[in-house]
Enzyme design. Structure first.
Site, PDB file in Angstrom:
ATOM      1  N   GLY A 112      -5.456 -12.872  -1.482  1.00 56.76           N
ATOM      2  CA  GLY A 112      -5.298 -13.918  -0.471  1.00 56.76           C
ATOM      3  C   GLY A 112      -5.792 -15.262  -0.954  1.00 56.76           C
ATOM      4  O   GLY A 112      -5.134 -16.297  -0.764  1.00 56.76           O
ATOM      5  N   GLY A 140      -9.880  -6.513  -3.776  1.00 53.05           N
ATOM      6  CA  GLY A 140      -8.536  -6.903  -4.177  1.00 53.05           C
ATOM      7  C   GLY A 140      -7.806  -7.679  -3.107  1.00 53.05           C
ATOM      8  O   GLY A 140      -7.031  -8.601  -3.408  1.00 53.05           O
ATOM      9  N   ASP A 141      -8.050  -7.338  -1.842  1.00 52.82           N
ATOM     10  CA  ASP A 141      -7.423  -8.060  -0.730  1.00 52.82           C
ATOM     11  C   ASP A 141      -7.933  -9.491  -0.649  1.00 52.82           C
ATOM     12  O   ASP A 141      -7.168 -10.436  -0.452  1.00 52.82           O
ATOM     13  CB  ASP A 141      -7.695  -7.322   0.579  1.00 52.82           C
ATOM     14  CG  ASP A 141      -7.172  -5.897   0.564  1.00 52.82           C
ATOM     15  OD1 ASP A 141      -5.970  -5.724   0.322  1.00 52.82           O
ATOM     16  OD2 ASP A 141      -7.965  -4.970   0.774  1.00 52.82           O
ATOM     17  N   ARG A 142      -9.252  -9.652  -0.807  1.00 47.95           N
ATOM     18  CA  ARG A 142      -9.836 -10.998  -0.791  1.00 47.95           C
ATOM     19  C   ARG A 142      -9.301 -11.832  -1.954  1.00 47.95           C
ATOM     20  O   ARG A 142      -8.962 -13.012  -1.796  1.00 47.95           O
ATOM     21  CB  ARG A 142     -11.346 -10.884  -0.871  1.00 47.95           C
ATOM     22  CG  ARG A 142     -12.110 -12.191  -1.029  1.00 47.95           C
ATOM     23  CD  ARG A 142     -12.165 -13.024   0.239  1.00 47.95           C
ATOM     24  NE  ARG A 142     -10.969 -13.828   0.459  1.00 47.95           N
ATOM     25  CZ  ARG A 142     -10.820 -14.672   1.482  1.00 47.95           C
ATOM     26  NH1 ARG A 142     -11.775 -14.802   2.391  1.00 47.95           N
ATOM     27  NH2 ARG A 142      -9.716 -15.369   1.620  1.00 47.95           N
ATOM     28  N   TYR A 162       0.820  -1.209   0.000  1.00 45.89           N
ATOM     29  CA  TYR A 162       0.000   0.000   0.000  1.00 45.89           C
ATOM     30  C   TYR A 162       0.859   1.266   0.000  1.00 45.89           C
ATOM     31  O   TYR A 162       0.428   2.331   0.430  1.00 45.89           O
ATOM     32  CB  TYR A 162      -0.965  -0.006   1.188  1.00 45.89           C
ATOM     33  CG  TYR A 162      -2.223  -0.791   0.890  1.00 45.89           C
ATOM     34  CD1 TYR A 162      -3.408  -0.147   0.544  1.00 45.89           C
ATOM     35  CD2 TYR A 162      -2.222  -2.176   0.903  1.00 45.89           C
ATOM     36  CE1 TYR A 162      -4.558  -0.855   0.243  1.00 45.89           C
ATOM     37  CE2 TYR A 162      -3.359  -2.900   0.601  1.00 45.89           C
ATOM     38  CZ  TYR A 162      -4.532  -2.227   0.274  1.00 45.89           C
ATOM     39  OH  TYR A 162      -5.670  -2.939  -0.034  1.00 45.89           O
TER      40      TYR A 162
END
Length: 472
Positions: free
Chosen positions: A256, A251-253, A137
């Protein structure tokens, strides 16, 4: 699965309320605040989601020492956090919502900061990981030379999935996949012309694949899914339809999930398809805003957790407990099986318990028992309960062939454990009505069901305890 998440942690704050009037000072709505939720964002969100999936997660990051970081300590209670020396203020993103609609966002502490330190424990967590997710980030952790060296070495052994940021660092060579959204991909690739959505993603992906020397580039394109470019072809990965009110956290999901599926041995197209589906399901269920937040005072004003703080220490111990039952549930789901869970005190194990547990196990491919801890039983039942310690109760349950795993919880209700296990079926005795169970709404939120099995009223812990008292 041992997952190491490397990246920058933000504090996300959701201010939720209603608006029924305009301000007399300006033509703006007056928001009556109903609740304030604080949760880990950025790499913290990736780590939280993976821990909720049942993985053993270590977060390599940099944290400050302000009040916002204290909230992050509480929000990351299920994750082992390894952090460099405190830097500038914690970057905080505050969203004001009226109902489900986001009205405004305030960003604080997002200015560039010096490159964070890398401790020996941080490097060791990267070296020992079974899979790595980099959530960059733009706050500097991925620009640390020691972190980059460890990631480069790890990329030759295990899948490394890199979620990039325009202000961040270039992904290390050999990463299994890089997952920019279309705007990021275009900013990195700098194409000369304009093209339709998928074609633009494809061309940008091809440029970045060569530029970054990675295994694949998965460019996300919103509700249209993603485009996977792996050198041999460019493939559109459609997203299942979902009602999306807030795309935060997609995007994080995706990053991962993609890392985990690659680590499980799926090829890139299948792993990408499942990751896109996971992201769509996540958004359809409310996205990051639906996650339980941390309220009240900062953790610094509350009693320290038993595991203590792990910031800046070389011998960091994981905070929170990772249970085999949560990991078992994850493996069974990944294999397409049915996860069954039930819960209770099980203070004196009797025939009624055994029949209920056997009936529950017959409904699926594994049975995970959520067991009240000693403190939880004491609050619910009063002294002198429990009669049998939590360790002995767990051991007795595991001697039953129908019980595959036990997860001990300290709260009065098992909702947190249920959310980590995410069973297809939550089973209770027939003295309950499925719709009356307080866990029903939670289980149904991911498509699960609450069911009951026959109740045996002549057999109970209280009755057995009274009989034993007479014998004594």
């Amino acid at each position: 699965m041992r997952v190491t998440v490397v990246g920058d942690v933000l504090l996300d704050v959701d201010i939720n309320g209603t608006a029924s009037r305009l301000s007399p000072d300006a033509p703006v709505p007056v928001v009556d605040v109903a609740e304030v939720r604080r949760r880990a964002g950025g790499a913290g969100l990736v780590a939280t989601l993976l821990a909720r999936d049942g993985h053993d997660v270590t977060l390599v990051t940099a944290l400050s020492d302000d009040d916002s970081a204290s909230y992050l300590d509480a929000a990351l209670a299920t994750v082992s956090v390894l952090a460099g020396a405190p830097l500038a203020a914690t970057p905080t993103k505050t969203r004001v919502r009226i109902g489900t609609h986001q009205m405004v966002r305030f960003d604080e502490g997002c200015a560039p900061v010096p490159t964070p330190d890398c401790t020996g424990a941080m490097a060791a967590a990267i070296e020992s990981a079974e899979v790595i997710v980099v959530a960059d980030y733009g706050r500097g952790i991925t620009s640390n030379a020691d972190v980059r060296a460890a990631l480069t070495a790890a990329a030759s052994r295990v899948p490394v999935v890199w979620d990039p940021h325009p202000s961040g660092s270039t992904p290390v060579e050999g990463a299994a996949a890089v997952t920019p959204n279309l705007a990021e991909a275009l900013a990195f690739a700098k194409p000369s012309g304009t093209h339709p959505l998928r074609k633009a993603a494809e061309e940008a992906g091809e440029v970045l694949l060569e530029q970054w020397n990675c295994g694949a580039v998965l460019v996300t394109i919103g509700e249209d899914g993603a485009v996977l470019v792996d050198g041999s072809s460019a493939e559109h990965v459609p997203a299942p339809p979902a009602r999306v009110e807030d795309p935060c956290g997609a995007g994080d999901r995706l990053a991962g999930s993609l890392a985990v599926y690659l680590s499980l041995g799926l090829d890139l197209p299948r792993a990408a398809a499942r990751a896109v589906a996971d992201a769509s399901e996540f958004l359809g269920n409310g996205g990051a805003a639906s996650l339980q937040g941390v309220g009240g005072k900062p953790a610094a004003d509350q009693p320290e957790s038993k595991a203590g703080s792990s910031r800046g220490a070389e011998n960091n111990a994981p905070r929170g407990n990772r249970h085999d039952g949560i990991q078992l549930a994850r493996r069974v789901r990944a294999a397409g099986g049915t996860v069954v869970a039930t819960g209770g005190c099980f203070d004196l194990l009797h025939a009624g318990h055994a029949r209920t547990l056997a009936a529950a196990r017959s409904m699926g491919d594994c049975l995970v028992v959520c067991l009240n801890s000693d403190d939880s039983v004491r609050r619910l039942k009063g002294d002198p309960r429990p009669i049998v310690s939590q360790e002995d109760r767990a051991e007795l349950l595991l001697t039953l062939q129908c019980v595959d795993a036990v997860v001990i919880f300290d709260e009065d209700t098992p909702e947190a454990s249920i959310e980590s296990i995410r069973p297809h079926l939550w089973v209770k005795g027939g003295d309950y009505q499925p719709g009356d169970l307080p866990e029903a709404r939670l289980v149904e939120s991911w498509g699960g069901k609450c069911v009951t099995v026959p109740f045996h009223p002549a057999r109970s812990t209280s009755g057995l305890a009274e009989a034993l008292a007479k014998v004594g």
